[in-house]
Scaffold this active site. Sequence first.
Site, PDB file in Angstrom:
ATOM      1  N   ARG A  30       0.846  -1.192   0.000  1.00 12.51           N
ATOM      2  CA  ARG A  30       0.000   0.000   0.000  1.00 12.51           C
ATOM      3  C   ARG A  30       0.882   1.244   0.000  1.00 12.51           C
ATOM      4  O   ARG A  30       2.098   1.170   0.233  1.00 12.51           O
ATOM      5  CB  ARG A  30      -0.913   0.002   1.221  1.00 12.51           C
ATOM      6  CG  ARG A  30      -0.220   0.133   2.574  1.00 12.51           C
ATOM      7  CD  ARG A  30      -1.271   0.194   3.676  1.00 12.51           C
ATOM      8  NE  ARG A  30      -0.713   0.280   5.005  1.00 12.51           N
ATOM      9  CZ  ARG A  30      -0.551  -0.753   5.817  1.00 12.51           C
ATOM     10  NH1 ARG A  30      -0.873  -1.961   5.418  1.00 12.51           N
ATOM     11  NH2 ARG A  30      -0.064  -0.576   7.034  1.00 12.51           N
ATOM     12  N   GLY A  87       6.350  -1.952  -5.033  1.00 11.67           N
ATOM     13  CA  GLY A  87       6.526  -1.210  -3.795  1.00 11.67           C
ATOM     14  C   GLY A  87       5.491  -0.119  -3.576  1.00 11.67           C
ATOM     15  O   GLY A  87       4.638   0.157  -4.426  1.00 11.67           O
ATOM     16  N   HIS A  88       5.597   0.524  -2.412  1.00 10.57           N
ATOM     17  CA  HIS A  88       4.615   1.532  -2.023  1.00 10.57           C
ATOM     18  C   HIS A  88       4.629   2.747  -2.950  1.00 10.57           C
ATOM     19  O   HIS A  88       5.655   3.140  -3.480  1.00 10.57           O
ATOM     20  CB  HIS A  88       4.838   1.969  -0.565  1.00 10.57           C
ATOM     21  CG  HIS A  88       6.192   2.547  -0.284  1.00 10.57           C
ATOM     22  ND1 HIS A  88       7.091   1.932   0.538  1.00 10.57           N
ATOM     23  CD2 HIS A  88       6.803   3.675  -0.716  1.00 10.57           C
ATOM     24  CE1 HIS A  88       8.190   2.657   0.621  1.00 10.57           C
ATOM     25  NE2 HIS A  88       8.035   3.729  -0.143  1.00 10.57           N
ATOM     26  N   ASN A  89       3.428   3.304  -3.152  1.00 12.53           N
ATOM     27  CA  ASN A  89       3.220   4.520  -3.935  1.00 12.53           C
ATOM     28  C   ASN A  89       3.530   4.364  -5.425  1.00 12.53           C
ATOM     29  O   ASN A  89       3.629   5.357  -6.143  1.00 12.53           O
ATOM     30  CB  ASN A  89       4.032   5.701  -3.378  1.00 12.53           C
ATOM     31  CG  ASN A  89       3.502   6.185  -2.048  1.00 12.53           C
ATOM     32  OD1 ASN A  89       4.040   5.826  -1.000  1.00 12.53           O
ATOM     33  ND2 ASN A  89       2.444   6.969  -2.076  1.00 12.53           N
ATOM     34  N   SER A 128       7.377   4.460  -5.378  1.00 12.49           N
ATOM     35  CA  SER A 128       7.127   5.738  -6.045  1.00 12.49           C
ATOM     36  C   SER A 128       7.538   5.744  -7.516  1.00 12.49           C
ATOM     37  O   SER A 128       7.769   6.813  -8.092  1.00 12.49           O
ATOM     38  CB  SER A 128       7.836   6.887  -5.314  1.00 12.49           C
ATOM     39  OG  SER A 128       7.370   6.985  -3.982  1.00 12.49           O
TER      40      SER A 128
END
Length: 324
Positions: A216, A237-239, A257
């Site tokens: 998340r 991965g996140h974002n 990201s």
Amino acid sequence: MDAPAMEDAACGRGGDLLMAKMSEVAGWVGADAPSADGEIVAVSSVEAADERTVVFAVDAAALKAALGSKAGVILAGKALKLDEADARVWRVADPRYAFAMIAKNLKGKGFEAGVHVSAVVGEGVEIGDGTSIGPRVVIGDGVQIGRDCNILAGVTLYPKTVLGDRVVVQAGAVLGATGFGYVRHAETSEYVVFPQQGSLYVEDDVEIGANTTIDRGALGETRIGRGTKIDNLVHIGHNCVIGKNVIIAAQTGISGSSVVEDGAILGGQVGIGEHATVGAGVILGGGAGVLSGKKMHGAGQVFWGRPARPLKEYLRDLARLRKG
């Protein structure tokens, strides 16, 4: 939570094949069908074909083999030549695609709606009509799952995860876990976790492979775009923002990201650093590595190597190494 409970441990994997009139099947793929009598029950290989199955041919050799089979329908490209007319041959723009579409339609949904008795469902969970929740699935509080989804055995959906309609999640996948984000103290070298309190949104018609993990967002969201297909053993991965109709092959890792835009194709074992961008329609060959912050653009352009670079440049570099 509207879906009924299921006792059958094989739920989510079954579903009898449908039967369809040839005329209906021809309509599915826009086929030029000289003969559309009879019924079709399955697609098959040429070797296993019978009068109620469909096969396909992409070249002259395959067409010759198909004509010698018992197949009821032969899907062939419009440019392939026939020595003699054969009513079984249906002309289509792309035989492989038409074959896959017929297989999909004959299979139907392929699973039964319901929540398996061994599943663990948290508070405030929403499950749409027609969705199947398989054995040992764990669904965290407040998770939202759309209509006609198929969540297979052992999947874990963390809180703040939202799935759209017709999403398939294969066994063992973990969606919405805490992202790998830490802040280091300059003097003590101690690491402290950066807040991982965002969400994960998976849009309609996404398919996620076995044992794949998608984190998340940290403060915002991680998003997987509509129609994207993700293989087994992938980590996102996140974002991260993954666009629409993206293909991601096995053992690929995408750092936090990063952005993968619409229609990109990522081969197996691709590695992407943080804050990188893979542009719309870009193709990354197997094992390619994209450096953190790198922006790669050019629809249809193939990149290869570590660090990833245009294929011609990569091959030129290999040639130089051999000469050296």
